[in-house]
Design an enzyme around this catalytic site. Sequence first.
Site, mmCIF file in Angstrom:
data_model
loop_
_atom_site.group_PDB
_atom_site.id
_atom_site.type_symbol
_atom_site.label_atom_id
_atom_site.label_comp_id
_atom_site.label_asym_id
_atom_site.label_seq_id
_atom_site.Cartn_x
_atom_site.Cartn_y
_atom_site.Cartn_z
ATOM 1 N N THR A 13 -8.640 -26.731 1.222
ATOM 2 C CA THR A 13 -8.477 -28.130 1.260
ATOM 3 C C THR A 13 -7.775 -28.724 2.920
ATOM 4 O O THR A 13 -7.009 -27.275 3.157
ATOM 5 C CB THR A 13 -7.306 -28.344 0.362
ATOM 6 O OG1 THR A 13 -5.994 -27.658 0.496
ATOM 7 C CG2 THR A 13 -8.026 -28.482 -1.311
ATOM 8 N N GLY A 14 -8.029 -29.550 3.476
ATOM 9 C CA GLY A 14 -7.564 -29.830 4.561
ATOM 10 C C GLY A 14 -7.496 -28.694 5.884
ATOM 11 O O GLY A 14 -7.324 -27.776 6.400
ATOM 12 N N GLY A 18 -7.597 -26.218 12.390
ATOM 13 C CA GLY A 18 -6.200 -26.006 12.145
ATOM 14 C C GLY A 18 -6.325 -24.239 11.614
ATOM 15 O O GLY A 18 -7.132 -23.953 11.063
ATOM 16 N N ILE A 19 -5.499 -24.425 10.948
ATOM 17 C CA ILE A 19 -5.173 -23.573 9.830
ATOM 18 C C ILE A 19 -5.746 -23.904 8.679
ATOM 19 O O ILE A 19 -6.575 -23.321 8.417
ATOM 20 C CB ILE A 19 -3.661 -23.371 9.105
ATOM 21 C CG1 ILE A 19 -2.460 -23.674 10.564
ATOM 22 C CG2 ILE A 19 -3.874 -22.387 7.955
ATOM 23 C CD1 ILE A 19 -1.584 -23.794 9.897
ATOM 24 N N GLY A 20 -6.416 -24.915 7.676
ATOM 25 C CA GLY A 20 -7.721 -24.994 7.812
ATOM 26 C C GLY A 20 -9.148 -24.393 7.847
ATOM 27 O O GLY A 20 -9.637 -23.570 7.080
ATOM 28 N N SER A 146 5.495 -23.068 4.370
ATOM 29 C CA SER A 146 6.051 -22.620 5.769
ATOM 30 C C SER A 146 7.319 -22.261 5.329
ATOM 31 O O SER A 146 8.661 -22.124 4.539
ATOM 32 C CB SER A 146 6.543 -24.355 6.100
ATOM 33 O OG SER A 146 6.940 -24.295 7.431
ATOM 34 N N TYR A 159 10.302 -32.097 4.732
ATOM 35 C CA TYR A 159 9.301 -31.000 4.556
ATOM 36 C C TYR A 159 9.733 -30.310 3.337
ATOM 37 O O TYR A 159 8.449 -29.528 3.129
ATOM 38 C CB TYR A 159 8.860 -31.297 5.033
ATOM 39 C CG TYR A 159 7.875 -30.296 6.208
ATOM 40 C CD1 TYR A 159 6.320 -30.373 5.399
ATOM 41 C CD2 TYR A 159 7.959 -28.742 6.034
ATOM 42 C CE1 TYR A 159 5.000 -29.320 5.471
ATOM 43 C CE2 TYR A 159 7.213 -28.171 6.843
ATOM 44 C CZ TYR A 159 6.287 -28.385 6.749
ATOM 45 O OH TYR A 159 5.403 -27.310 6.814
#
Length: 268
Positions: A13-14, A18-20, A146, A159
């Site tokens: 997902t995502g 970037g990271i995904g 994170s 967050y």
Amino acid sequence: MDTQIKGRVALVTGASQGIGEAIARALHREGVKVALLARNAERLGRVVDDLGDGALAVGGDVMSAKSLAAAIKTAEATLGPIDIAVNNAGGVISSTGGLFRPFDEVPDEDWQATWEFNVLSAVRVARALAPKMAERGWGRIINISSESGVQPDPIGIEYGAAKGALNILSKGLAKAYAEKGVLVNVVSPAFVDTQTLRDVLAQQEGAEALSRDDLATYFLAGFRPNIGVGRPCRPEDVAAAVVFLASEGAAFVTGTNLRVDGGSVTTL
């Protein structure tokens, strides 16, 4: 290292940037068939076109139970049963425009939305896939958290609290499904040099004369002084950790938080 996951099917997902995106690319290089899920169809299309065979773009919104269920159904109908689920979608939801705000400036609706984005989205994916993985006797659920989930900042507390909840969710799922062959782990990066981070840093005082490529390195000392390796995290660093946790090399690893933080978190 032979990861022994060639031919497996993954959902990330995502995954449009970037990271995904880095995770999807790394799994695809290992011979995994990858369904990339995100809301931005144009970005997804570019990544999938670049990857070629074995990659599928699936438009969907993890904030919508109906949309997410439809996306999973499409992915499995096209690629087969999902063996590896990477819950990467997440971040801060802000109704005021600011991403990292003092505690007293964050309204209830932003707390709720940020929690849903980071936690409930992963709950929905796990609820849809973990029982079926258990029936087949093999599965991997990897949640991207994170450092803020264990070492929160004085701003953006909503967050950090959501990522802390994601960590607890992951531990509980690991205990619930370990004996059924489904391993659940967390990867917690710090200060990842992505477009989103650069957008945030570009708004900070002192950024005016910097190129976008230099922003993360310039602000490293001020924002994450404990990163001992002397550079920001790269999306590929996170992706490498995900590939390891998905692999047979991690067959005895579950319920752990693999911190990819360059030493930023100051405790063991």
